[in-house]
Write a protein that holds these residues in place. Sequence first.
Motif, PDB file in Angstrom:
ATOM      1  N   ARG A  38      23.300  43.034  81.084  1.00 57.28           N
ATOM      2  CA  ARG A  38      23.880  43.266  82.418  1.00 57.28           C
ATOM      3  C   ARG A  38      23.840  41.992  83.242  1.00 57.28           C
ATOM      4  NH1 ARG A  38      21.522  49.082  84.113  1.00 57.28           N
ATOM      5  NH2 ARG A  38      22.988  50.289  82.862  1.00 57.28           N
ATOM      6  N   ARG A  39      24.912  41.793  84.005  1.00 57.87           N
ATOM      7  CA  ARG A  39      24.999  40.621  84.862  1.00 57.87           C
ATOM      8  C   ARG A  39      25.904  40.936  86.043  1.00 57.87           C
ATOM      9  NH1 ARG A  39      27.676  34.915  82.871  1.00 57.87           N
ATOM     10  NH2 ARG A  39      27.211  33.705  84.733  1.00 57.87           N
ATOM     11  N   GLU A  40      25.598  40.336  87.176  1.00 58.25           N
ATOM     12  CA  GLU A  40      26.305  40.681  88.412  1.00 58.25           C
ATOM     13  C   GLU A  40      27.763  40.224  88.381  1.00 58.25           C
ATOM     14  OE1 GLU A  40      26.475  42.985  91.168  1.00 58.25           O
ATOM     15  OE2 GLU A  40      24.416  42.665  90.496  1.00 58.25           O
ATOM     16  N   SER A  41      28.027  39.066  87.767  1.00 56.91           N
ATOM     17  CA  SER A  41      29.405  38.554  87.792  1.00 56.91           C
ATOM     18  C   SER A  41      29.705  37.828  86.484  1.00 56.91           C
ATOM     19  CB  SER A  41      29.602  37.607  88.978  1.00 56.91           C
ATOM     20  OG  SER A  41      28.673  36.557  88.882  1.00 56.91           O
ATOM     21  N   LEU A  42      30.985  37.524  86.271  1.00 61.10           N
ATOM     22  CA  LEU A  42      31.406  36.870  85.030  1.00 61.10           C
ATOM     23  C   LEU A  42      31.416  35.356  85.184  1.00 61.10           C
ATOM     24  CD1 LEU A  42      34.382  39.186  83.990  1.00 61.10           C
ATOM     25  CD2 LEU A  42      31.957  39.363  83.381  1.00 61.10           C
ATOM     26  N   GLY A  43      31.298  34.660  84.059  1.00 61.24           N
ATOM     27  CA  GLY A  43      31.399  33.203  84.068  1.00 61.24           C
ATOM     28  C   GLY A  43      32.859  32.743  84.150  1.00 61.24           C
ATOM     29  N   ASP A  44      33.056  31.429  84.217  1.00 60.01           N
ATOM     30  CA  ASP A  44      34.397  30.872  84.383  1.00 60.01           C
ATOM     31  C   ASP A  44      35.318  31.170  83.198  1.00 60.01           C
ATOM     32  OD1 ASP A  44      33.693  29.829  86.807  1.00 60.01           O
ATOM     33  OD2 ASP A  44      33.216  27.827  86.026  1.00 60.01           O
ATOM     34  N   ASP A  45      34.744  31.397  82.019  1.00 62.32           N
ATOM     35  CA  ASP A  45      35.577  31.671  80.834  1.00 62.32           C
ATOM     36  C   ASP A  45      35.879  33.162  80.687  1.00 62.32           C
ATOM     37  OD1 ASP A  45      33.097  32.611  80.131  1.00 62.32           O
ATOM     38  OD2 ASP A  45      32.939  31.473  78.259  1.00 62.32           O
ATOM     39  N   GLY A  46      35.549  33.968  81.701  1.00 63.44           N
ATOM     40  CA  GLY A  46      35.866  35.396  81.652  1.00 63.44           C
ATOM     41  C   GLY A  46      34.890  36.210  80.832  1.00 63.44           C
ATOM     42  N   THR A  47      33.756  35.621  80.487  1.00 62.17           N
ATOM     43  CA  THR A  47      32.757  36.372  79.724  1.00 62.17           C
ATOM     44  C   THR A  47      31.469  36.529  80.526  1.00 62.17           C
ATOM     45  OG1 THR A  47      31.655  34.490  78.670  1.00 62.17           O
ATOM     46  CG2 THR A  47      33.595  35.390  77.546  1.00 62.17           C
ATOM     47  N   VAL A  68      39.459  42.694  80.718  1.00 64.46           N
ATOM     48  CA  VAL A  68      40.248  43.927  80.650  1.00 64.46           C
ATOM     49  C   VAL A  68      39.553  45.027  81.467  1.00 64.46           C
ATOM     50  CG1 VAL A  68      41.286  45.645  79.113  1.00 64.46           C
ATOM     51  CG2 VAL A  68      41.182  43.240  78.402  1.00 64.46           C
ATOM     52  N   ALA A  69      38.219  45.066  81.424  1.00 66.87           N
ATOM     53  CA  ALA A  69      37.477  46.039  82.246  1.00 66.87           C
ATOM     54  C   ALA A  69      37.715  45.767  83.731  1.00 66.87           C
ATOM     55  CB  ALA A  69      35.983  45.986  81.911  1.00 66.87           C
ATOM     56  N   VAL A  83      31.423  47.171  69.872  1.00 67.36           N
ATOM     57  CA  VAL A  83      31.470  46.224  70.997  1.00 67.36           C
ATOM     58  C   VAL A  83      32.177  46.834  72.208  1.00 67.36           C
ATOM     59  CG1 VAL A  83      32.451  44.036  71.817  1.00 67.36           C
ATOM     60  CG2 VAL A  83      31.487  44.170  69.516  1.00 67.36           C
ATOM     61  N   TYR A  84      31.523  46.758  73.373  1.00 68.72           N
ATOM     62  CA  TYR A  84      32.244  47.062  74.614  1.00 68.72           C
ATOM     63  C   TYR A  84      31.851  46.094  75.712  1.00 68.72           C
ATOM     64  CZ  TYR A  84      28.437  49.672  77.134  1.00 68.72           C
ATOM     65  OH  TYR A  84      27.288  50.045  77.782  1.00 68.72           O
ATOM     66  N   ALA A  85      32.697  46.054  76.757  1.00 69.17           N
ATOM     67  CA  ALA A  85      32.330  45.428  78.031  1.00 69.17           C
ATOM     68  C   ALA A  85      32.656  46.433  79.120  1.00 69.17           C
ATOM     69  CB  ALA A  85      33.090  44.128  78.260  1.00 69.17           C
ATOM     70  N   ALA A  86      31.888  46.403  80.203  1.00 70.59           N
ATOM     71  CA  ALA A  86      32.069  47.379  81.276  1.00 70.59           C
ATOM     72  C   ALA A  86      31.947  46.713  82.625  1.00 70.59           C
ATOM     73  CB  ALA A  86      31.020  48.482  81.161  1.00 70.59           C
ATOM     74  N   ARG A  87      32.644  47.295  83.606  1.00 68.69           N
ATOM     75  CA  ARG A  87      32.486  46.907  84.998  1.00 68.69           C
ATOM     76  C   ARG A  87      32.127  48.142  85.818  1.00 68.69           C
ATOM     77  NH1 ARG A  87      37.128  45.019  89.329  1.00 68.69           N
ATOM     78  NH2 ARG A  87      35.734  44.857  91.117  1.00 68.69           N
ATOM     79  N   GLU A  88      31.103  48.011  86.632  1.00 73.11           N
ATOM     80  CA  GLU A  88      30.690  49.092  87.538  1.00 73.11           C
ATOM     81  C   GLU A  88      30.688  48.532  88.949  1.00 73.11           C
ATOM     82  OE1 GLU A  88      26.890  50.902  86.690  1.00 73.11           O
ATOM     83  OE2 GLU A  88      26.727  51.735  88.716  1.00 73.11           O
ATOM     84  N   ASP A  89      31.351  49.242  89.866  1.00 76.85           N
ATOM     85  CA  ASP A  89      31.315  48.809  91.263  1.00 76.85           C
ATOM     86  C   ASP A  89      31.415  50.013  92.181  1.00 76.85           C
ATOM     87  OD1 ASP A  89      30.956  46.050  92.107  1.00 76.85           O
ATOM     88  OD2 ASP A  89      32.646  45.578  90.783  1.00 76.85           O
ATOM     89  N   SER A  90      30.984  49.793  93.388  1.00 78.77           N
ATOM     90  CA  SER A  90      31.011  50.825  94.415  1.00 78.77           C
ATOM     91  C   SER A  90      32.438  51.112  94.850  1.00 78.77           C
ATOM     92  CB  SER A  90      30.182  50.346  95.606  1.00 78.77           C
ATOM     93  OG  SER A  90      30.385  51.193  96.704  1.00 78.77           O
ATOM     94  N   LEU A  91      32.719  52.353  95.184  1.00 82.99           N
ATOM     95  CA  LEU A  91      34.026  52.739  95.721  1.00 82.99           C
ATOM     96  C   LEU A  91      33.981  52.887  97.233  1.00 82.99           C
ATOM     97  CD1 LEU A  91      35.193  55.384  93.107  1.00 82.99           C
ATOM     98  CD2 LEU A  91      36.310  53.223  93.602  1.00 82.99           C
ATOM     99  N   MET A 129      28.903  44.805  89.005  1.00 80.91           N
ATOM    100  CA  MET A 129      27.990  44.668  87.859  1.00 80.91           C
ATOM    101  C   MET A 129      28.773  44.813  86.550  1.00 80.91           C
ATOM    102  SD  MET A 129      24.944  44.395  86.514  1.00 80.91           S
ATOM    103  CE  MET A 129      23.774  44.575  87.859  1.00 80.91           C
ATOM    104  N   TYR A 130      28.479  43.925  85.607  1.00 77.40           N
ATOM    105  CA  TYR A 130      29.143  43.980  84.308  1.00 77.40           C
ATOM    106  C   TYR A 130      28.117  44.239  83.195  1.00 77.40           C
ATOM    107  CZ  TYR A 130      33.317  42.150  86.511  1.00 77.40           C
ATOM    108  OH  TYR A 130      34.414  42.008  87.306  1.00 77.40           O
ATOM    109  N   GLU A 131      28.626  44.765  82.089  1.00 75.08           N
ATOM    110  CA  GLU A 131      27.803  44.968  80.890  1.00 75.08           C
ATOM    111  C   GLU A 131      28.574  44.508  79.665  1.00 75.08           C
ATOM    112  OE1 GLU A 131      25.378  49.150  81.809  1.00 75.08           O
ATOM    113  OE2 GLU A 131      26.827  49.072  80.167  1.00 75.08           O
ATOM    114  N   VAL A 132      27.876  43.962  78.692  1.00 71.10           N
ATOM    115  CA  VAL A 132      28.435  43.885  77.337  1.00 71.10           C
ATOM    116  C   VAL A 132      27.462  44.564  76.385  1.00 71.10           C
ATOM    117  CG1 VAL A 132      29.881  41.846  77.626  1.00 71.10           C
ATOM    118  CG2 VAL A 132      27.505  41.576  76.888  1.00 71.10           C
ATOM    119  N   TYR A 133      28.028  45.104  75.319  1.00 69.50           N
ATOM    120  CA  TYR A 133      27.301  45.972  74.386  1.00 69.50           C
ATOM    121  C   TYR A 133      27.652  45.584  72.969  1.00 69.50           C
ATOM    122  CZ  TYR A 133      27.209  50.409  71.624  1.00 69.50           C
ATOM    123  OH  TYR A 133      27.046  51.375  70.666  1.00 69.50           O
TER     124      TYR A 133
END
Lengths: 125, 125, 125
Positions: free
Chosen positions: C38-47, B86-87, B116-124, C1-5
Motif C-alpha cells: 500500500r502507498r498513498e500515491s503513484l511514482g512518476d512512471d505510473g507504478t 487503469v485503476a 496480479v492486481y492494482a487498486a485505488r481507494e479514495d473518499s467520495l 491510497m493505492y495497492e498492488v497485489y
Amino acid sequence: MYEVYVATQFEAAHRLVGDFGPATRTHGHTYRMEVILRRESLGDDGTLYDIGLLRAAVEDLASSLHYRDLDEIPGLSGTNTTAEAVAYYCWERLAPPLRDQDLDALIVRIWESPQVYAAREDSLT
Amino acid sequence: MYEVYVATQFEAAHRLVGDFGPATRTHGHTYRMEVILRRESLGDDGTLYDIGLLRAAVEDLASSLHYRDLDEIPGLSGTNTTAEAVAYYCWERLAPPLRDQDLDALIVRIWESPQVYAAREDSLT
Amino acid sequence: MYEVYVATQFEAAHRLVGDFGPATRTHGHTYRMEVILRRESLGDDGTLYDIGLLRAAVEDLASSLHYRDLDEIPGLSGTNTTAEAVAYYCWERLAPPLRDQDLDALIVRIWESPQVYAAREDSLT
C-alpha cells in the motif's frame, strides 16, 4: 494487525421488495459467506483465534439458512433481504460469543454470486 | 461499516514504457474489474446503494475498454498504462455520479491476471 | 491510497501442537500466498512499485518453503506453525528490502485452503 478468515456456502431463496426489477421475483443464490476476525496481536499458542471453533460457528449459521426462504427466517422476515441485510443478520448471530475475547473486529461478507457481495464490518470491543 | 461489491471483465491490449522487460511488448490481459462502495450505514430499503445501478455503470465502463488498445484510449494514452493507472482512470470515471449520495469511499481493483492486481481507494465525500 | 497485489503458491507439510484435533497430525496444504503493498500515491512512471520485482521476491520466498516440512524451517521450527505464524514469518522475510521505499504498508495472506486464511498487516514506515 492480524486476520483469520473462513468461508462456507448455503443455498437459499429470497425476493426483494421495492424498485429492484427481476430481483422482486422469488429467486435464489448459492450464497458464499466469508467471515474475518481481526486482532492486534497473536496469542501464546500462535493463533489469533481457534479457526476450528470459528469454522464450526460459521457452519452452524450457514446450516440454519441452507435450503430456506430467507424471507421466512425470524430476524430476516419483514425486512428487505438484500445481501446487506443478510450480512447484518449473520454479523449479529456470530458476534455475541466472540466478544470479550480480545478480538478487535468482525467482518461478514455475503456473496450472492461470484460478481456481487455485500459486507458488514464492526468492532467487537 | 458496510460494503457492496460488483465485478466484471474486459479484454484489452497495452504495453508499458520503461524498464519493464517483456511488458514493454504489446500484449494484453483478460482484465477483471472489481468495484467496492463503502458506507457507514444502510438506507431505509436495506441497501447501501442499488447494486443493479452500480453494475450497469461498471459494465458500461468495461464495455468502453473491451477489445481496445488501452494506449489509444483518451485519458490513458500518453500515460504508462500500468494496472495502477487503469485503476486511477476507472476510479475517475465511476466517481462523479456517486458523489453526494452519502457514500464514504470507492475502491477500484484492476486484475491483470489471477496473480496480479492494482487498486485505488479514495473518499467520495 | 493505492495497492498492488501478487500471488503465488507452495506445497508444504506441518502439524500443530496443542488442542487442535486432527491438525496435530502431520499433514499439508497447497498454500496460497498473497502479498499486498500500500502507498498513498503513484511514482512518476505510473507504478506504486515494480510488480515484477515484487513477484520475484515473493516467488523466491515461496520456493524456499515449497515441498518442505514447515516445522523444520529455521525461523518457524520451535513455533506453532499456524497460518498466522506463517504469515508472520513471510512478512518478516519480505519487509526488509521494502523499507525506505516510500511504501506505507505490507500485507501477507497465507491461505491453507480456499476456505481458510490468516494474514498479517503492518506498516513499512
